[in-house]
Design a protein around this motif. Sequence first.
Motif, mmCIF file in Angstrom:
data_model
loop_
_atom_site.group_PDB
_atom_site.id
_atom_site.type_symbol
_atom_site.label_atom_id
_atom_site.label_comp_id
_atom_site.label_asym_id
_atom_site.label_seq_id
_atom_site.Cartn_x
_atom_site.Cartn_y
_atom_site.Cartn_z
ATOM 1 N N ARG A 126 0.821 -1.209 0.000
ATOM 2 C CA ARG A 126 0.000 0.000 0.000
ATOM 3 C C ARG A 126 0.852 1.254 0.000
ATOM 4 N N VAL A 127 0.308 2.299 -0.584
ATOM 5 C CA VAL A 127 0.906 3.623 -0.494
ATOM 6 C C VAL A 127 -0.085 4.490 0.269
ATOM 7 N N ILE A 128 0.368 5.048 1.362
ATOM 8 C CA ILE A 128 -0.493 5.918 2.162
ATOM 9 C C ILE A 128 -0.191 7.360 1.764
ATOM 10 N N ASN A 129 -1.181 8.025 1.221
ATOM 11 C CA ASN A 129 -1.013 9.416 0.802
ATOM 12 C C ASN A 129 -1.522 10.323 1.921
ATOM 13 N N ILE A 130 -0.588 10.938 2.640
ATOM 14 C CA ILE A 130 -0.964 11.780 3.779
ATOM 15 C C ILE A 130 -1.222 13.204 3.290
ATOM 16 N N ILE A 131 -2.469 13.639 3.478
ATOM 17 C CA ILE A 131 -2.877 14.950 2.959
ATOM 18 C C ILE A 131 -2.940 15.960 4.108
ATOM 19 N N VAL A 132 -2.218 17.058 3.934
ATOM 20 C CA VAL A 132 -2.227 18.127 4.944
ATOM 21 C C VAL A 132 -2.218 19.464 4.213
ATOM 22 N N GLU A 133 -3.043 20.419 4.709
ATOM 23 C CA GLU A 133 -3.099 21.727 4.041
ATOM 24 C C GLU A 133 -1.771 22.470 4.172
ATOM 25 N N ARG A 134 -1.512 23.318 3.159
ATOM 26 C CA ARG A 134 -0.195 23.959 3.077
ATOM 27 C C ARG A 134 0.126 24.855 4.296
ATOM 28 N N ASP A 135 -0.860 25.611 4.797
ATOM 29 C CA ASP A 135 -0.524 26.499 5.927
ATOM 30 C C ASP A 135 -0.229 25.700 7.197
ATOM 31 N N VAL A 136 -0.867 24.548 7.331
ATOM 32 C CA VAL A 136 -0.583 23.669 8.484
ATOM 33 C C VAL A 136 0.848 23.125 8.352
ATOM 34 N N LEU A 137 1.213 22.762 7.130
ATOM 35 C CA LEU A 137 2.561 22.231 6.885
ATOM 36 C C LEU A 137 3.618 23.253 7.277
ATOM 37 N N PHE A 138 3.383 24.480 6.890
ATOM 38 C CA PHE A 138 4.348 25.545 7.144
ATOM 39 C C PHE A 138 4.605 25.686 8.641
ATOM 40 N N LYS A 139 3.518 25.681 9.408
ATOM 41 C CA LYS A 139 3.642 25.833 10.852
ATOM 42 C C LYS A 139 4.373 24.630 11.456
ATOM 43 N N ARG A 140 4.008 23.440 10.980
ATOM 44 C CA ARG A 140 4.649 22.235 11.521
ATOM 45 C C ARG A 140 6.145 22.233 11.252
ATOM 46 N N LEU A 141 6.519 22.686 10.040
ATOM 47 C CA LEU A 141 7.938 22.622 9.672
ATOM 48 C C LEU A 141 8.752 23.659 10.438
ATOM 49 N N THR A 142 8.188 24.862 10.621
ATOM 50 C CA THR A 142 8.955 25.874 11.358
ATOM 51 C C THR A 142 9.059 25.490 12.832
ATOM 52 N N GLY A 143 8.080 24.710 13.323
ATOM 53 C CA GLY A 143 8.089 24.309 14.749
ATOM 54 C C GLY A 143 8.890 23.042 15.019
ATOM 55 N N ARG A 144 9.311 22.358 13.962
ATOM 56 C CA ARG A 144 9.943 21.051 14.155
ATOM 57 C C ARG A 144 11.335 21.164 14.788
ATOM 58 N N ARG A 145 11.618 20.283 15.721
ATOM 59 C CA ARG A 145 12.943 20.186 16.339
ATOM 60 C C ARG A 145 13.343 18.730 16.363
ATOM 61 N N MET A 146 14.622 18.474 16.111
ATOM 62 C CA MET A 146 15.092 17.079 16.101
ATOM 63 C C MET A 146 16.199 16.890 17.120
ATOM 64 N N CYS A 147 16.329 15.637 17.565
ATOM 65 C CA CYS A 147 17.372 15.338 18.543
ATOM 66 C C CYS A 147 18.686 15.083 17.820
ATOM 67 N N LYS A 148 19.760 15.731 18.319
ATOM 68 C CA LYS A 148 21.090 15.576 17.712
ATOM 69 C C LYS A 148 21.609 14.165 17.906
ATOM 70 N N VAL A 149 21.132 13.491 18.947
ATOM 71 C CA VAL A 149 21.693 12.175 19.284
ATOM 72 C C VAL A 149 20.884 11.040 18.645
ATOM 73 N N CYS A 150 19.558 11.004 18.918
ATOM 74 C CA CYS A 150 18.787 9.827 18.458
ATOM 75 C C CYS A 150 17.897 10.135 17.257
ATOM 76 N N GLY A 151 17.861 11.397 16.823
ATOM 77 C CA GLY A 151 17.047 11.741 15.653
ATOM 78 C C GLY A 151 15.565 11.870 15.966
#
Length: 216
Positions: free
Chosen positions: A109-134
């Motif tokens: 299966r291919v799961i196509n995850i649909i999210v509106e563009r303005d929601v994406l923008f907010k999620r991406l600017t808010g995203r933080r990742m761990c330097k150690v475990c990712g």
Amino acid sequence: MIAILLGPPGAGKGTYSGKLIDIYKVPQISTGDILRANVKEGTELGKKAKGFMDKGALVPDSLIVDLIEDRIKADDCRNGFLLDGFPRTVEQADALEGIFNKKGLKLDRVINIIVERDVLFKRLTGRRMCKVCGGNFNIYTLPPKVDGVCDKCGGELYQRNDDKPETIENRLNVYEKQTSPLIEYYRKKNVLSDIDASKGAIDDIVKMITGVLGKK
Ligand code: AMP
């Protein structure tokens, strides 16, 4: 179970994959994670990929396809795997089909995850990742218990270079142009399921995805 999570940057592919691999006991294969690890280690691949990644452009198909073919040969992939961030172009999807045919593997299966563009923008600017475990966090939607510190391993959290606003715009455009044609590509093959992930808690979306993937 062999599945692909398709969706724009910020759709939550990494977050949902993290939950799905526990449920299905198969590895997540994220080309973005593999590339970032190569950049961090300063490998030849990392050196070639870094410039593209920092701009928000796609790394050339020739660098990615062999990497995937190698990865799915590993022993932990014998019961399947979850592809996150691959394929991202029609050429990559064709190459993947060739690899599957050669190995006698079947894409479930291919799961196509649909999210509106303005929601994406907010999620991406808010995203933080761990330097150690990712590990993935989000200062708006999934904040760590302690500011700037990973809940899972205590590592320091950072913002990816390509999650800066100026690069995000480019990544979303690259998705529209180069990756979104895969939606019709897989729909025509009758393996695509749409999941609307604009609203709802992470666990609700995961339930929607497992509803589609079934028990395997
Ligand atoms: P991601 O973590 O999936 O958002 O990927 C981060 C970056 O890695 C992308 O913006 C691309 O530069 C590169 N990348 C990851 N996966 C691929 C792929 N399948 N094809 C080309 N470039 C990729």
